[in-house]
Design a protein around this motif. Structure first.
Motif, PDB file in Angstrom:
ATOM      1  N   SER A 171      46.632 -54.796  -8.073  1.00 59.39           N
ATOM      2  CA  SER A 171      46.669 -55.852  -7.059  1.00 59.39           C
ATOM      3  C   SER A 171      45.506 -56.846  -7.156  1.00 59.39           C
ATOM      4  CB  SER A 171      46.735 -55.232  -5.653  1.00 59.39           C
ATOM      5  OG  SER A 171      45.647 -54.366  -5.424  1.00 59.39           O
ATOM      6  N   PRO A 172      44.260 -56.435  -7.464  1.00 59.09           N
ATOM      7  CA  PRO A 172      43.198 -57.447  -7.613  1.00 59.09           C
ATOM      8  C   PRO A 172      43.483 -58.423  -8.755  1.00 59.09           C
ATOM      9  CG  PRO A 172      42.242 -55.262  -7.331  1.00 59.09           C
ATOM     10  CD  PRO A 172      43.700 -55.060  -7.564  1.00 59.09           C
ATOM     11  N   ILE A 173      43.976 -57.901  -9.887  1.00 61.16           N
ATOM     12  CA  ILE A 173      44.307 -58.769 -11.029  1.00 61.16           C
ATOM     13  C   ILE A 173      45.461 -59.689 -10.671  1.00 61.16           C
ATOM     14  CG2 ILE A 173      45.145 -58.790 -13.409  1.00 61.16           C
ATOM     15  CD1 ILE A 173      43.749 -56.110 -13.821  1.00 61.16           C
TER      16      ILE A 173
ATOM     17  N   MET B 225      48.071 -65.011 -19.715  1.00 65.22           N
ATOM     18  CA  MET B 225      48.862 -63.924 -19.150  1.00 65.22           C
ATOM     19  C   MET B 225      49.816 -63.337 -20.177  1.00 65.22           C
ATOM     20  SD  MET B 225      49.758 -64.857 -15.190  1.00 65.22           S
ATOM     21  CE  MET B 225      50.522 -66.446 -15.504  1.00 65.22           C
ATOM     22  N   ARG B 226      50.412 -64.191 -21.010  1.00 70.49           N
ATOM     23  CA  ARG B 226      51.352 -63.699 -22.016  1.00 70.49           C
ATOM     24  C   ARG B 226      50.640 -62.881 -23.089  1.00 70.49           C
ATOM     25  NH1 ARG B 226      56.428 -66.330 -21.923  1.00 70.49           N
ATOM     26  NH2 ARG B 226      56.698 -66.077 -24.171  1.00 70.49           N
ATOM     27  N   LYS B 227      49.404 -63.239 -23.419  1.00 74.76           N
ATOM     28  CA  LYS B 227      48.655 -62.485 -24.427  1.00 74.76           C
ATOM     29  C   LYS B 227      48.426 -61.050 -23.988  1.00 74.76           C
ATOM     30  CE  LYS B 227      46.066 -66.154 -26.786  1.00 74.76           C
ATOM     31  NZ  LYS B 227      44.711 -66.723 -27.035  1.00 74.76           N
ATOM     32  N   TYR B 228      48.110 -60.884 -22.701  1.00 76.00           N
ATOM     33  CA  TYR B 228      47.800 -59.553 -22.182  1.00 76.00           C
ATOM     34  C   TYR B 228      48.965 -58.942 -21.398  1.00 76.00           C
ATOM     35  CZ  TYR B 228      42.969 -60.508 -23.485  1.00 76.00           C
ATOM     36  OH  TYR B 228      41.824 -60.794 -24.200  1.00 76.00           O
ATOM     37  N   ARG B 229      50.130 -59.603 -21.416  1.00 77.28           N
ATOM     38  CA  ARG B 229      51.342 -59.138 -20.729  1.00 77.28           C
ATOM     39  C   ARG B 229      51.146 -59.038 -19.210  1.00 77.28           C
ATOM     40  NH1 ARG B 229      54.625 -57.181 -25.082  1.00 77.28           N
ATOM     41  NH2 ARG B 229      53.559 -57.860 -26.958  1.00 77.28           N
ATOM     42  N   ILE B 230      50.210 -59.794 -18.660  1.00 77.14           N
ATOM     43  CA  ILE B 230      49.958 -59.754 -17.222  1.00 77.14           C
ATOM     44  C   ILE B 230      51.123 -60.353 -16.444  1.00 77.14           C
ATOM     45  CG2 ILE B 230      48.451 -60.681 -15.393  1.00 77.14           C
ATOM     46  CD1 ILE B 230      46.138 -60.460 -17.433  1.00 77.14           C
ATOM     47  N   ASP B 231      51.858 -61.270 -17.054  1.00 83.68           N
ATOM     48  CA  ASP B 231      52.984 -61.896 -16.370  1.00 83.68           C
ATOM     49  C   ASP B 231      54.083 -60.895 -16.026  1.00 83.68           C
ATOM     50  OD1 ASP B 231      53.266 -61.832 -19.245  1.00 83.68           O
ATOM     51  OD2 ASP B 231      55.104 -62.989 -19.036  1.00 83.68           O
TER      52      ASP B 231
ATOM     53  N   PRO C  14      46.929 -49.902 -25.208  1.00 80.04           N
ATOM     54  CA  PRO C  14      46.239 -50.650 -26.268  1.00 80.04           C
ATOM     55  C   PRO C  14      46.968 -51.924 -26.683  1.00 80.04           C
ATOM     56  CG  PRO C  14      47.186 -48.615 -27.140  1.00 80.04           C
ATOM     57  CD  PRO C  14      47.263 -48.525 -25.653  1.00 80.04           C
ATOM     58  N   VAL C  15      48.294 -51.945 -26.533  1.00 77.27           N
ATOM     59  CA  VAL C  15      49.042 -53.173 -26.829  1.00 77.27           C
ATOM     60  C   VAL C  15      48.582 -54.294 -25.908  1.00 77.27           C
ATOM     61  CG1 VAL C  15      51.328 -54.253 -26.745  1.00 77.27           C
ATOM     62  CG2 VAL C  15      51.065 -51.979 -27.756  1.00 77.27           C
ATOM     63  N   MET C  16      48.363 -53.969 -24.628  1.00 75.40           N
ATOM     64  CA  MET C  16      47.907 -54.971 -23.662  1.00 75.40           C
ATOM     65  C   MET C  16      46.443 -55.343 -23.892  1.00 75.40           C
ATOM     66  SD  MET C  16      49.685 -53.451 -20.201  1.00 75.40           S
ATOM     67  CE  MET C  16      49.017 -54.772 -19.168  1.00 75.40           C
TER      68      MET C  16
ATOM     69  N   GLY D 178      51.290 -60.173 -28.417  1.00 72.23           N
ATOM     70  CA  GLY D 178      51.372 -61.125 -27.311  1.00 72.23           C
ATOM     71  C   GLY D 178      50.878 -62.496 -27.701  1.00 72.23           C
ATOM     72  N   TRP D 179      51.562 -63.543 -27.222  1.00 72.48           N
ATOM     73  CA  TRP D 179      51.123 -64.913 -27.481  1.00 72.48           C
ATOM     74  C   TRP D 179      51.730 -65.844 -26.445  1.00 72.48           C
ATOM     75  CZ3 TRP D 179      55.882 -66.883 -28.326  1.00 72.48           C
ATOM     76  CH2 TRP D 179      56.802 -66.127 -29.078  1.00 72.48           C
TER      77      TRP D 179
END
Length: 268
Positions: free
Chosen positions: A77-79, A162-168, A259-261, A267-268
């Motif tokens: 939730s903070p992120i 966000m797409r690089k780290y899959r945060i979306d 580790p993927v994230m 991710g790109w």
């Protein structure tokens, strides 16, 4: 484990039910042009019925997924609040992006040859609205839906991060709690592209025998799709998952997703 107040706000989003989604899909989504290159009919193999999903406890799976998704919402939730603020601050438009996707196909197991099904047209699975952080500019698909590419001009600066780290993908924990997705499973596709991929890849509909997931065996082994060959390779991974699916397999894939994230693999 109950989700936090922030999670409760997300779960209260007014997402339409399946019948409303299907009507929307039939009137809007299906008619949009999708740039998917077709193969010659002679090159397509017949679908294989030899892919039998490993049986698993539906009740145990739901308990595990709801528990982990609730914990995930609390921890993330903070992120999520930070990036919700950044999306709103840096580009006009909504924070979240919703899109119709094809979910679990319960008809496949219940279907009997020669029996007429009077229900509405089969989209390949139960449709639902997937929830993501918006990573592209408003009107990014005004000329039709296409796969994203590296250095895509439609992607915002925050969206690229966000797409690089899959945060979306984090808001999809809400889809998991709603029962539309699991944390692990084949990635769901939009109905228009789904129907075309089923024409080009005979085994593609078999993926729908599992509830779609935020991550999956295909996602930890390959990057985003850029071509039909990428999709074909991911289908093989998805079918492998179906034959091994279970709580232990899911936990292994979740561990490999971290580790993927962190290291931005694929991710790109």
């Amino acid at each position: 484990m109950m989700p936090s107040a922030g999670a409760a706000e997300l779960t209260s989003l007014d997402l339409p039910d399946a019948s409303a989604i299907q009507r929307r899909v039939e009137t809007l989504e299906i008619v949009r042009p999708i740039l998917v290159v077709r193969e010659p009919a002679a090159s397509k193999a017949a679908p294989s019925d030899a892919v039998l999903p490993r049986s698993r406890s539906e009740n145990l799976g739901r308990v595990v997924n709801i528990t982990l998704a609730s914990i995930g919402l609390v921890l993330a939730s903070p992120i999520m609040l930070l990036f919700a603020f950044l999306v709103k601050l840096t580009s006009p438009g909504p924070i979240f992006y919703t899109q119709a996707r094809v979910g679990l196909d319960r008809r496949r197991s219940a279907r009997r040859p020669g029996v007429y099904d009077r229900r509405t047209r089969d989209l390949g699975g139960r449709p639902f609205m997937i929830l993501k952080f918006r990573t592209m500019q408003i009107g990014a698909e005004k000329n039709g839906a296409v796969w994203a590419v590296k250095r895509d001009a439609r992607v915002t600066a925050v969206g690229r991060l966000m797409r690089k780290y899959r945060i979306d993908e984090l808001p999809q924990l809400v889809n998991v709690i709603r029962g539309e997705m699991n944390i692990v499973g084949p990635r769901p596709e939009r109905p228009s592209i789904f129907s075309r991929l089923c024409d080009d890849i005979a085994e593609y509909p078999l993926r729908q025998q599992a509830r779609p997931g935020i991550t999956g065996w295909a996602q930890v082994n390959q990057a985003y799709d850029t071509s039909l060959d990428d999709v074909r390779a991911k289908v093989r991974y998805d079918l492998e998952y179906l034959e091994r699916q279970g709580v232990a397999e899911d936990l292994m894939i979740m561990a490999r997703t971290v580790p993927v994230m962190i290291f931005r693999r694929g991710g790109w």
